[in-house]
Enzyme design. Structure first.
Site, PDB file in Angstrom:
ATOM      1  N   GLU A  91     -32.433 -91.335 -45.374  1.00  0.00           N
ATOM      2  CA  GLU A  91     -31.334 -90.579 -44.770  1.00  0.00           C
ATOM      3  C   GLU A  91     -30.709 -89.631 -45.776  1.00  0.00           C
ATOM      4  OE1 GLU A  91     -28.872 -93.952 -43.575  1.00  0.00           O
ATOM      5  OE2 GLU A  91     -27.404 -93.274 -45.033  1.00  0.00           O
ATOM      6  N   CYS A 104     -25.701 -84.921 -49.615  1.00  0.00           N
ATOM      7  CA  CYS A 104     -25.978 -86.176 -50.326  1.00  0.00           C
ATOM      8  C   CYS A 104     -27.423 -86.542 -50.009  1.00  0.00           C
ATOM      9  CB  CYS A 104     -25.016 -87.252 -49.833  1.00  0.00           C
ATOM     10  SG  CYS A 104     -25.360 -88.875 -50.526  1.00  0.00           S
ATOM     11  N   CYS A 111     -34.437 -99.236 -52.635  1.00  0.00           N
ATOM     12  CA  CYS A 111     -34.006 -99.211 -54.037  1.00  0.00           C
ATOM     13  C   CYS A 111     -34.290-100.567 -54.658  1.00  0.00           C
ATOM     14  CB  CYS A 111     -32.511 -98.901 -54.107  1.00  0.00           C
ATOM     15  SG  CYS A 111     -31.883 -98.699 -55.788  1.00  0.00           S
ATOM     16  N   CYS A 115     -27.776-103.666 -55.965  1.00  0.00           N
ATOM     17  CA  CYS A 115     -26.305-103.753 -56.045  1.00  0.00           C
ATOM     18  C   CYS A 115     -25.785-104.458 -54.792  1.00  0.00           C
ATOM     19  CB  CYS A 115     -25.691-102.357 -56.152  1.00  0.00           C
ATOM     20  SG  CYS A 115     -26.364-101.395 -57.514  1.00  0.00           S
ATOM     21  N   CYS A 118     -24.174-102.591 -51.629  1.00  0.00           N
ATOM     22  CA  CYS A 118     -24.879-101.420 -51.116  1.00  0.00           C
ATOM     23  C   CYS A 118     -25.815-101.750 -49.946  1.00  0.00           C
ATOM     24  CB  CYS A 118     -25.688-100.816 -52.261  1.00  0.00           C
ATOM     25  SG  CYS A 118     -26.751 -99.480 -51.734  1.00  0.00           S
ATOM     26  N   CYS A 336     -23.737 -95.040 -47.833  1.00  0.00           N
ATOM     27  CA  CYS A 336     -25.070 -94.446 -47.787  1.00  0.00           C
ATOM     28  C   CYS A 336     -26.103 -95.542 -47.568  1.00  0.00           C
ATOM     29  CB  CYS A 336     -25.381 -93.737 -49.100  1.00  0.00           C
ATOM     30  SG  CYS A 336     -24.591 -92.140 -49.181  1.00  0.00           S
TER      31      CYS A 336
HETATM   32  S1  SF4 Z   1     -25.851 -98.481 -55.116  1.00  0.00           S
HETATM   33 FE1  SF4 Z   1     -27.606 -98.914 -53.780  1.00  0.00          FE
HETATM   34  S2  SF4 Z   1     -28.914 -97.119 -53.901  1.00  0.00           S
HETATM   35 FE2  SF4 Z   1     -27.463 -97.019 -55.629  1.00  0.00          FE
HETATM   36  S3  SF4 Z   1     -28.547 -98.041 -57.330  1.00  0.00           S
HETATM   37 FE3  SF4 Z   1     -27.341 -99.648 -56.334  1.00  0.00          FE
HETATM   38  S4  SF4 Z   1     -28.787-100.549 -54.824  1.00  0.00           S
HETATM   39 FE4  SF4 Z   1     -29.635 -98.570 -55.438  1.00  0.00          FE
END
Ligand code: SF4
Length: 348
Positions: A91, A104, A111, A115, A118, A336
């Protein structure tokens, strides 16, 4: 078949020479692809028909398929879900705010960083995006910005899905094409790369002469708290990250943006604010406080409004430029990765 819009100037030179043309054609091709945003080889009118046909036999221009888009009724923020050629989905978002239009964009499908706050982390890592897949998000968001907001994009942030420095070569190539006057022609002041803190790659990026703005996602002032929400801290702890940031040869007047996602009861006390100032002492920074809005680990909570304001007040009273990031598109999922995360959750 070669993807033309993944190529930099050197790669285009190699291609045209291999097809029996002189090198200067590569400059024309580069301008058509990136300055003119050509999506069709046949539209390249100052290139002979014979060479265009030869090119079309050997190469193509990649485009992304727009699967869905959703716009906020509150502020117009528009998220687009793209399908890639292998069926994966990413996206990208246009965020309108105070006379600016920010794109963005994503750098990976999913990923690896994990995190806890997220939505993208829930997808896991699927693959890196190619340069063309990164640039195509930008080109299509430019079209969307003109159609929907009657304006041009003013800023580009690598804050979509993925850790951009974990896809270093493709992201750096895309940024260089965005910056090139014969390419997309954006200023380095208008592009921001946001990283979870891959210390060696941050240094490498500066050593490679990439002078776009840098944002680093810190989110905690001590290793114990940070490790609990960002597994990357096990690899590059705060001491190593700070040593790297303090050693960067930043251009005059450039400040590092420190991103701090505020999580209720976890990293949002006055003591955390004071520890953060100790950690950042000596670094040219501005701080973005981001209220956690949900979308990540179910055990995490949004902070109380008064705690966010008190946190900001401690920082500003010590002369740290500190913003509370406005939560754009709150009615279409604030974080996001949530549009695509929804898709992957439904297809698992
Ligand atoms: S915030 Fe989400 S997209 Fe960004 S590095 Fe951490 S896990 Fe990856």
């Amino acid at each position: 078949m070669l993807t033309l819009n993944s190529c930099n100037k050197n790669e285009l030179e190699m291609l045209v020479v291999s097809l029996g043309e002189s090198k200067y054609r590569a400059g024309q091709l580069f301008r058509w692809l990136y300055h003119e945003r050509a999506t069709n080889i046949n539209s390249m009118s100052n290139i002979s028909k014979t060479f265009r046909e030869l090119l079309a036999d050997n190469a193509r221009i990649l485009q992304l398929k727009e699967l869905a888009s959703v716009s906020s009724k509150i502020d117009g923020t528009t998220k687009v879900l793209f399908e890639l050629e292998d069926g994966e989905r990413i996206e990208a978002v246009v965020l309108p705010a105070r006379g600016s239009l920010t794109a963005c964009i994503s750098s990976q499908v999913g990923c690896k960083m994990g995190c806890r706050f997220c939505a993208t982390a829930r997808i896991g890592y699927k693959r890196n995006l190619h340069t063309a897949e990164i640039l195509e998000q930008l080109r299509q968001l430019e079209v969307l910005a003109r159609a929907k907001f009657n304006g041009n994009l003013t800023n580009i942030v690598f804050m979509g899905m993925g850790e951009p420095l974990d896809n270093y070569n493709n992201v750096l190539k895309a940024i260089n094409i965005m910056l090139d006057d014969n390419g997309y022609g954006y200023s380095h002041r208008r592009i921001t790369l946001s990283s979870a803190g891959l210390a060696p790659k941050i240094k490498l990026m500066l050593d490679d002469g990439c002078n776009v703005n840098l944002a680093v996602s810190i989110n905690a002032p001590d290793d114990d708290t940070r490790r609990a929400i960002m597994p990357i801290n096990n690899k590059y702890n705060l001491a190593e990250l700070m040593e790297t940031l303090k050693g960067l040869d930043l251009q005059r007047r450039k400040r590092i943006t420190i991103e701090y996602v505020m999580l209720g009861g976890l990293n949002d006390t006055a003591e955390h604010a004071r520890s953060l100032m100790t950690l950042l002492r000596g670094l040219p920074v501005k701080i973005n406080l981001i209220r956690y809005n949900g979308g990540g680990d179910a055990n995490l909570k949004p902070p109380k409004e008064e705690d966010v304001l008190a946190f900001q007040s401690i920082l500003t009273s010590h002369k740290y430029t500190t913003f509370i990031r406005k939560s754009l598109g709150a009615d279409i999922f604030g974080a996001c990765g949530q549009l695509a995360a929804g898709y992957y959750a439904n297809t698992r």
